[in-house]
Design an enzyme around this catalytic site. Sequence first.
Site, PDB file in Angstrom:
ATOM      1  N   LYS A 174      12.260  -1.643   0.616  1.00  0.00           N
ATOM      2  CA  LYS A 174      11.601  -1.013  -0.535  1.00  0.00           C
ATOM      3  C   LYS A 174      10.594  -0.007   0.015  1.00  0.00           C
ATOM      4  O   LYS A 174       9.527  -0.368   0.479  1.00  0.00           O
ATOM      5  CB  LYS A 174      10.890  -2.089  -1.377  1.00  0.00           C
ATOM      6  N   SER A 227      -2.168  -1.675   2.100  1.00  0.00           N
ATOM      7  CA  SER A 227      -3.620  -1.895   2.039  1.00  0.00           C
ATOM      8  C   SER A 227      -3.925  -3.396   2.072  1.00  0.00           C
ATOM      9  O   SER A 227      -3.080  -4.229   1.718  1.00  0.00           O
ATOM     10  CB  SER A 227      -4.166  -1.273   0.758  1.00  0.00           C
ATOM     11  N   CYS A 282      -3.164   3.495  10.466  1.00  0.00           N
ATOM     12  CA  CYS A 282      -3.892   2.226  10.557  1.00  0.00           C
ATOM     13  C   CYS A 282      -4.479   1.998  11.944  1.00  0.00           C
ATOM     14  O   CYS A 282      -5.241   1.067  12.146  1.00  0.00           O
ATOM     15  CB  CYS A 282      -2.978   1.071  10.186  1.00  0.00           C
TER      16      CYS A 282
END
Length: 490
Positions: A174, A227, A282
Site C-alpha cells: 500500500k 510518522s 528519517c
Amino acid sequence: MTKILKNYIGGQWCESAWSGLRDVINPATGKCLARVPEGSKKDIDNAAESAKEAWGTWRNTPATQRVQYLFKMKQILEKNSDEIAEICTGENGKTFAESKAELVRAIENIEVACGIPKLLQGDFSEDIATGIDEFYIRQPIGVGAAVCPFNFPVMIAFWFLPYALACGNTYIVKPSGKVPLSMTRIFELFEELDLPKGVLNLVHGGKATVDAILEHPFIRAISFVGSTSTAKYLYQTGSAHGKRVQALGGAKNPVIIMPDAEIDNTIRIITDSAYGCAGQRCLAAAVVLTVGKAGEIFTEKIVQASKAKITGNGMTKGVEIGPVITKESKERIEKLIQKGVDDGAKLLLDGRKIKVPGCEDGTFVGPTILADADTQSEIYLTEIFGPVIILNNVDTLEDALKLTNQNRYGNAASIFTTSGAAARKFRHDAEAGNIGINIGIAAPMAFFPFSGWKDSFFGDLHGQSFHAVEFYTQTKVVIERWHDEWTRKF
Ligand code: NAD
C-alpha cells in the site's frame, strides 16, 4: 484526461471498489499528475483473498525457484532505473540523483533476499536424548503487507517485500497516496516477471484501506513506515488483532561536532544530510550540537555552505534541494520556523521566502538555520521534516550526550571527531539504533537491520536482512525419534 490509478490484485489491474479520489501533485510544479483511489475495505478483502489463495502454491515452491523471480526483479529495476527515478522525482520532488540512489538501496535488498536458501536454514541437534533428534525449521507465515510513507516512494517497500516473498509469503503493498506513481509503474514492469497470480498485489488508499489491513484475518504480518503517531496506532491496533507488526516512526536526529572534527568534510556531509531530500528523511541531521570551541569554528561555515545550496525542481541539473511534498507541509514548516523565532531562537538563515523561477506553484522551502533554540521549545523537540537545522552549542561531550538521550526518538545519532575515544564513548552511550561516526546519514546497508529505537520504532524485529527473514517466518521445532533408533536394535 487525468489518469486514474488502478489496483493490481490477483494478477490483474482493477478499479478500486471505492469511487473517492485524491490528486497526485508534482510538488515542483503544482501540476496534477494522476488521481489515486482513496481505497476501501473491499479492495483489501479482494487482495487478501487472492494472496491467501496464491500462498498455498507459493509456500511450496522451493526457495531456489522463488529467488529466480528476485533475480529478474533486480534486472527489471536496473533496466528501467531512469524511468522509475523520473517518476519518483515527479511525484516526490527529490532530485533525480536522489531518486536513483533510493532505487539502488531498493535493489540492494533484493540482492540480500536472493541469499534466502541459506538465510532460511534452520538448526539441528542430534541425540538430545538417546536416539532422539531435535531441529527447527523456518516456515512462511502467510500473507504480509507493507504500508509506506511518501518520502521514499520506491525504496521502503523493498525493505520488506523481497524478504517476504523469498521466505514463501504472498504480499500486498500500500503506497502513500501522495506518491503512488512510482510503485504503480514498478508493478506494471513486474508483470514481466510472470509471478503466479496473487503472489504480489498493489492496493491504493488511505486510512480505510490501512484499517482493513489491520483487521483482515488473512493478513498475518504488517510492516509500516511513517510518522510516530500513525506507527503507534498501527502497532497497537495490528497487535490487538493478533498480527506481527513492525512500525517505523519519525525522528529528530542529533549530530554532534567536536572541536577536533575535520572541517571541510564535516560541513559538506552535515549540510548534505540536513538538506538532502529537502530534509524529508528519517535519517536527516536535524539538530547539530557543536561542542565547546566547535561553535566558533563551524557556525559561520555551516551558514555559508547552507546558503550555497541550490533549491529548485529536482529534474533540473545542479539542483540540490527539491520542494517539500505539499502546500500543507510547506505551511507547517514555515509556521514552525516562526514559532522557533518567537520562542527565542536566532534565525541565521531563512528559507521561507525562496522563489524558484519557472516553478511559481512549487512548494519550496530553502535551507534554514535556527541557532540557540531552547531545548524545551517546539522547534527543538518537533520533527520538522523540512530543510531546517537547529544549531546549538554545548560545553562538553557529556552535555551533548545528555541532550541526545533526552530525545524521544532514537532513529539515528552521529558524531564528527578525529578522537577515537570520543567516538567510542558516543557509540557506546548514545541511545539511538543507527549510529554514525563521521557519517551524516547512518543508513544501514541491506545486510544489516534498520535499527530505530524509542519512538522511532515499535516492534521487535526491524526491516532488512536477517531481521526481515525472522519477521516473515515462524519457527517450527521438531523433536523426533524412530523406533529402531529408540531401541537401538538394528
Ligand atoms: P504518515 O504516517 O502520514 O503516512 C504513512 C502511511 O500511513 C501512508 O501510507 C498513509 O496512507 C498511512 N496513514 C496515514 N495516516 C493514517 C491513519 N491515521 N491511519 C492509518 N493509516 C494512515 O507518514 P508520511 O508523512 O507519509 O511519512 C513521513 C514520516 O515517515 C516521517 O515522520 C518520517 O520520519 C517517517 N519515516 C520513518 C522512517 C524510519 O525508518 N523510521 C523512514 C521513512 C520515513
